[in-house]
Design an enzyme around this catalytic site. Structure first.
Site, short mmCIF file in Angstrom:
data_model
loop_
_atom_site.label_atom_id
_atom_site.label_comp_id
_atom_site.label_asym_id
_atom_site.label_seq_id
_atom_site.Cartn_x
_atom_site.Cartn_y
_atom_site.Cartn_z
N ASP A 1 -8.85 -3.27 78.89
CA ASP A 1 -9.86 -2.20 78.78
C ASP A 1 -9.79 -1.28 80.01
O ASP A 1 -9.81 -0.06 79.91
CB ASP A 1 -11.28 -2.77 78.57
CG ASP A 1 -11.63 -3.90 79.52
OD1 ASP A 1 -10.74 -4.40 80.25
OD2 ASP A 1 -12.82 -4.30 79.54
N ASP B 1 0.81 -1.81 71.53
CA ASP B 1 0.74 -0.84 70.43
C ASP B 1 -0.29 0.23 70.76
O ASP B 1 -0.03 1.43 70.63
CB ASP B 1 0.35 -1.59 69.14
CG ASP B 1 0.24 -0.65 67.95
OD1 ASP B 1 1.13 0.22 67.80
OD2 ASP B 1 -0.73 -0.77 67.18
N ASP C 1 0.35 4.38 72.22
CA ASP C 1 -0.15 5.60 71.57
C ASP C 1 -0.96 6.43 72.56
O ASP C 1 -0.88 7.65 72.59
CB ASP C 1 -1.04 5.25 70.35
CG ASP C 1 -0.27 5.28 69.04
OD1 ASP C 1 0.91 4.89 69.04
OD2 ASP C 1 -0.85 5.68 68.01
N LYS D 1 -6.08 -9.70 78.71
CA LYS D 1 -7.54 -9.82 78.58
C LYS D 1 -7.88 -11.27 78.95
O LYS D 1 -8.48 -12.03 78.17
CB LYS D 1 -7.95 -9.47 77.14
CG LYS D 1 -9.46 -9.35 76.91
CD LYS D 1 -10.08 -8.12 77.55
CE LYS D 1 -11.61 -8.19 77.43
NZ LYS D 1 -12.28 -7.10 78.15
N TYR E 1 0.27 -10.08 65.64
CA TYR E 1 1.10 -9.49 64.59
C TYR E 1 1.77 -10.56 63.73
O TYR E 1 2.10 -10.32 62.57
CB TYR E 1 2.20 -8.61 65.20
CG TYR E 1 1.79 -7.19 65.46
CD1 TYR E 1 0.83 -6.89 66.42
CD2 TYR E 1 2.37 -6.15 64.75
CE1 TYR E 1 0.47 -5.58 66.67
CE2 TYR E 1 2.01 -4.83 65.01
CZ TYR E 1 1.06 -4.56 65.96
OH TYR E 1 0.70 -3.26 66.20
C1 IPM Z 1 4.36 1.07 66.10
C2 IPM Z 1 3.63 1.10 64.79
C3 IPM Z 1 3.83 -0.23 64.07
C4 IPM Z 1 3.24 -1.30 64.95
C5 IPM Z 1 3.24 -0.29 62.65
C6 IPM Z 1 3.82 0.79 61.75
C7 IPM Z 1 3.43 -1.65 62.03
O1 IPM Z 1 2.30 1.40 64.99
O2 IPM Z 1 5.59 0.86 66.10
O3 IPM Z 1 3.71 1.24 67.14
O4 IPM Z 1 2.02 -1.54 64.94
O5 IPM Z 1 4.01 -1.94 65.68
MG MG Z 2 1.80 1.91 66.99
#
Ligand code: IPM
Ligand code: MG
Length: 354
Positions: free
Chosen positions: A221, A245, A249, A189, A142
């Site tokens: 993975d 990240d 999700d 990884k 990042y």
């Molecule tokens: C999160 C989001 C952010 C990230 C984006 C919006 C930059 O996906 O907070 O998970 O990747 O950190």
């Molecule tokens: Mg995210």
């Protein structure tokens, strides 16, 4: 107590969900006799429109002078053509970096009332799921160097970590595991990436200082697969920015809805940045149908981690649970037999229960 909070509603559904979280925090202040002041600032696209940049120095300074910061969401199609260096997301990354909040806590639990929204088979979620994903937030790919060839036909993003960055994150993970179920899974990884080898060596070295914590190492993975196959095996997971990240999700899908998930980002002190983990949802903005619970629950984390108000944080969590018990749902988590309410009504219901 007296606390000064900065709010950063951001873009699209951001202002709608932040308004509900503020309403709930104000209810907490009234009920428990605290005084919270709210200083609303612009971030992301809203800041680009007003000031030409996604985060101004003044806003960052205000955040760094506050007791805590509560953020909505940033970005959206309106700013898709903005040059990369000034995109809304850049504002969020600069804010995380500028506040020094390197440790991102993303809890994943299934609210029993929402078990039906979990896409996993009932036998897989029969055992309780209570995972704390601890994502490193101010390093990794990042924040590495980026390069794009002049002819635009090749590109590089550098992944970088220092031992110090891994160590300070891992320590928080070990301390958390001690207070929870004593298990830490470090995700990397290391079979391919040098950064991951550094990550693993650093965690291994620290593990010797925490004999009471059972440490496992997993390639990312496999971790992605294990989260689906046997999520109950995890307690604390520590991982880098990019893997975290993605895995968070995935964990949100397990919990039933991205809209339910809070997060806390902490540095070395108590000041923190709190945000739901979902995005700005441009398609539903302005329709009063967004789920404010992830932001409201982020407010609970704010009370707990930045202000030390554990009872008040638990009161918000109980109120959310109570409203779900009564059958109220926003559209994203609605199911047959439940009562669908809008974003504002959901905020009112939670505030009323405080
Ligand atoms: C999160 C989001 C952010 C990230 C984006 C919006 C930059 O996906 O907070 O998970 O990747 O950190
Ligand atoms: Mg995210």
């Amino acid at each position: 107590m007296q606390a000064h909070l900065v709010t950063l509603p951001g873009d699209y559904i951001g202002p709608e969900i932040i308004a509900q979280a503020v309403k709930v925090l104000e209810a907490v202040a009234r009920r428990y006799g605290h005084r919270f002041t709210f200083d609303e600032r612009k971030l992301g696209g809203a800041s680009i429109d007003a000031f030409g940049v996604p985060l101004t120095e003044e806003t960052l300074a205000a955040c760094n002078a506050a007791d805590a910061v509560l953020m909505g969401s940033v970005g959206g199609p309106k700013w898709d053509d903005v040059e990369p260096a000034r995109r809304p997301e850049k504002g969020l990354l600069a804010l995380r970096k500028g506040m020094g909040v390197f440790a991102n806590l993303r809890p994943c639990t299934i609210h029993p009332q929402l078990a039906g929204a979990c896409p996993l088979r009932a036998d897989i979620i029969a055992k309780p799921i209570d995972i704390m994903i601890l994502r490193e937030l101010t390093g990794d790919i990042y924040f590495g160097k980026r390069w794009r060839a002049e002819d635009r036909k090749a590109a590089t993003d550098e992944m970088a970590y220092s031992e110090m960055e891994v160590e300070r994150l891992a320590r928080i993970g070990f301390e958390m595991a001690k207070k929870r179920r004593g298990k830490l899974c470090s995700v990397d990884k290391a079979n391919v990436l040098e950064c991951s080898r550094l990550w693993r060596e650093t965690v291994q070295r620290l593990a010797a200082q925490y004999p009471e914590v059972e440490v496992t190492y997993m390639y990312v993975d496999n971790a992605a697969m294990q989260l689906i196959l046997r999520p109950s095996q995890f307690d604390v997971m520590i991982t880098g920015n990019l893997f975290g990240d993605i895995l968070s999700d995935e964990s949100a899908a397990i919990a039933g809805s991205l809209g339910m998930m809070p997060s806390a980002s902490l540095g070395s002190g108590t000041r923190g940045l709190y945000e739901p983990i979902h995005g700005s949802a441009p398609d539903i903005a302005g329709k009063d149908i967004a789920n404010p619970l992830g932001t409201i629950l982020s407010g609970a984390l704010l009370l707990r981690h930045s202000l030390g108000l554990d009872a008040e944080a638990a009161a918000i969590e109980r109120a959310v649970s109570g409203v779900l018990d009564e059958g109220y749902r926003t559209a994203d988590i609605a199911a047959p037999g439940t009562k669908t309410v809008g974003c504002i009504a959901m905020g009112d219901l939670v505030a009323a229960r405080i």
